[in-house]
Design a protein around this motif. Structure first.
Motif, PDB file in Angstrom:
ATOM      1  N   ASN A 191       6.369   1.580  -1.355  1.00  0.00           N
ATOM      2  CA  ASN A 191       7.123   0.410  -1.702  1.00  0.00           C
ATOM      3  C   ASN A 191       7.667  -0.497  -0.655  1.00  0.00           C
ATOM      4  OD1 ASN A 191       6.654   0.739  -4.793  1.00  0.00           O
ATOM      5  ND2 ASN A 191       8.115   2.263  -4.729  1.00  0.00           N
ATOM      6  N   GLU A 193       6.786  -2.970   3.074  1.00  0.00           N
ATOM      7  CA  GLU A 193       5.770  -3.699   3.232  1.00  0.00           C
ATOM      8  C   GLU A 193       5.237  -3.166   4.477  1.00  0.00           C
ATOM      9  OE1 GLU A 193       5.799  -8.212   4.280  1.00  0.00           O
ATOM     10  OE2 GLU A 193       7.153  -8.150   2.894  1.00  0.00           O
ATOM     11  N   PHE A 218      -4.722   0.542  -0.950  1.00  0.00           N
ATOM     12  CA  PHE A 218      -5.003  -0.014  -2.374  1.00  0.00           C
ATOM     13  C   PHE A 218      -3.923   0.331  -3.159  1.00  0.00           C
ATOM     14  CE2 PHE A 218      -6.717   1.553  -6.270  1.00  0.00           C
ATOM     15  CZ  PHE A 218      -7.292   0.458  -6.767  1.00  0.00           C
ATOM     16  N   TYR A 219      -3.252   1.475  -2.937  1.00  0.00           N
ATOM     17  CA  TYR A 219      -2.147   1.835  -3.853  1.00  0.00           C
ATOM     18  C   TYR A 219      -0.760   1.243  -3.512  1.00  0.00           C
ATOM     19  CZ  TYR A 219      -4.968   5.227  -6.309  1.00  0.00           C
ATOM     20  OH  TYR A 219      -6.094   5.805  -7.128  1.00  0.00           O
ATOM     21  N   ASN A 220      -0.796   0.955  -2.215  1.00  0.00           N
ATOM     22  CA  ASN A 220       0.647   0.140  -1.807  1.00  0.00           C
ATOM     23  C   ASN A 220       0.491  -1.324  -2.217  1.00  0.00           C
ATOM     24  OD1 ASN A 220       2.997  -0.888  -0.501  1.00  0.00           O
ATOM     25  ND2 ASN A 220       3.045   0.614   0.798  1.00  0.00           N
ATOM     26  N   LYS A 221       1.326  -1.859  -3.201  1.00  0.00           N
ATOM     27  CA  LYS A 221       1.012  -3.188  -3.379  1.00  0.00           C
ATOM     28  C   LYS A 221       1.638  -4.292  -2.387  1.00  0.00           C
ATOM     29  CE  LYS A 221       1.466  -2.301  -8.395  1.00  0.00           C
ATOM     30  NZ  LYS A 221      -0.048  -2.280  -8.653  1.00  0.00           N
ATOM     31  N   LYS A 222       2.401  -3.654  -1.422  1.00  0.00           N
ATOM     32  CA  LYS A 222       3.102  -4.344  -0.547  1.00  0.00           C
ATOM     33  C   LYS A 222       2.294  -4.290   0.823  1.00  0.00           C
ATOM     34  CE  LYS A 222       7.490  -4.486  -2.242  1.00  0.00           C
ATOM     35  NZ  LYS A 222       9.210  -4.127  -2.028  1.00  0.00           N
ATOM     36  N   SER A 224      -0.753  -4.491   3.815  1.00  0.00           N
ATOM     37  CA  SER A 224      -1.852  -5.359   4.128  1.00  0.00           C
ATOM     38  C   SER A 224      -2.744  -4.614   5.334  1.00  0.00           C
ATOM     39  CB  SER A 224      -1.392  -6.653   4.862  1.00  0.00           C
ATOM     40  OG  SER A 224      -0.440  -6.528   6.138  1.00  0.00           O
ATOM     41  N   GLU A 238     -12.498  -3.465  -3.525  1.00  0.00           N
ATOM     42  CA  GLU A 238     -11.326  -3.051  -4.032  1.00  0.00           C
ATOM     43  C   GLU A 238     -10.068  -3.655  -3.094  1.00  0.00           C
ATOM     44  OE1 GLU A 238     -12.668   0.481  -1.629  1.00  0.00           O
ATOM     45  OE2 GLU A 238     -13.501  -0.801  -2.931  1.00  0.00           O
ATOM     46  N   LYS A 242      -6.169  -8.034   0.281  1.00  0.00           N
ATOM     47  CA  LYS A 242      -5.287  -7.187   1.067  1.00  0.00           C
ATOM     48  C   LYS A 242      -5.769  -6.879   2.260  1.00  0.00           C
ATOM     49  CE  LYS A 242      -2.658  -4.151  -1.397  1.00  0.00           C
ATOM     50  NZ  LYS A 242      -2.336  -3.020  -1.979  1.00  0.00           N
TER      51      LYS A 242
END
Length: 269
Positions: A191, A193, A218-222, A224, A238, A242
């Protein structure tokens, strides 16, 4: 170039960097030019295994005794003031000669600081520096190429670095503390960045950080993800939106100068 991503790195809470074979010492240092020693020079071009071993002894001694390098100065600049961790799949110790925080570097394949028993008969590690100097002194005095023996069982000592040939015998003790720091650091990336930068990793050791980096991105929505490699730069669908794959030699991406005399082993990185 890495400076094109400085704003993204500055914005990120955390930065994770992987260093692969495109940035190994044999691709960054022209040993033939740097080791100005007649005995080493006479070994160049000899194809037998003993001459190759002795060249490695000279090169390892050079790496262990070298001062601070500016090879990674562009990486140092963009990471300045950031919370980061660096994992390298190389065994040359170069990252420990940079200005980067040594407590935030891990080298699971070793860095040439130690010898170990080739058997191995125990988990004992032996400082390499003195042994290398002894091997060089003996060779230059007698012309004979020798190997060090394990003081416990008499088997040949080898460098405490992980290779495909010795991976089942590789003693992991030297890097475990830094690896523990790394895994603890990774726990704090959820969670957050996270900017992930993978430099020069092909498929030499994909399980070390190539695949884990993809999974984290992939799993960390924040997160890059930037992958740089001269040929194996592709990003899976996938990670669309990102991640980005950059078709560029990692040396060029970091602004590391080259010359045509550098790296007879370029094709083997």
């Amino acid at each position: 170039m890495i400076r094109d991503y400085s704003s993204q790195i500055k914005k990120a809470d955390l930065v994770l960097v992987g260093i692969g074979r495109e940035l190994c010492a044999r691709r960054l240092i022209n040993f033939q030019k740097e080791i100005d020693n007649q005995y080493y020079q006479e070994l160049i071009g000899k194809e037998d295994s003993e001459s190759a071993w002795m060249r490695t002894v000279y090169e390892r001694e050079y790496l262990l005794s070298m001062g601070e390098t500016d090879l990674f100065k562009e990486l140092e600049l963009v990471l300045e003031g950031k919370e980061y961790f660096v994992i390298t799949g190389n065994d040359d110790g170069l990252m420990y000669h940079t200005k980067l925080n040594k407590d935030h570097i891990t080298a699971p394949c070793g860095n040439g600081d130690f010898f170990q028993c080739s058997k191995p008969c125990s988990d004992q590690l032996y400082p390499a520096n003195l042994g290398l100097k002894d091997l060089i002194s003996h060779y230059e005095a007698t012309g004979q190429i020798e190997h060090l023996e394990c003081p416990k069982c008499g088997q040949r000592l080898e460098f405490n670095v992980r290779t495909e040939d010795n991976k089942s015998a590789y003693i992991e003790g030297a890097y475990l503390n830094s690896w523990a720091n790394y895994t603890k650091w990774l726990q704090n990336t959820l969670n957050k960045e996270l900017f992930i930068l993978e430099l020069g990793e092909g498929f030499e050791l994909p399980s070390l950080f190539r695949w884990p980096f993809e999974k984290m991105a992939f799993y960390n929505k924040k997160a890059s993800f930037v992958r740089v490699h001269s040929s194996l730069y592709q990003i899976g669908k996938e990670l669309k939106g990102k991640g980005i794959g950059i078709s560029m030699d990692s040396r060029e991406f970091l602004g590391i100068e080259n010359d045509e005399r550098r790296l007879e082993n370029d094709s083997n990185h």
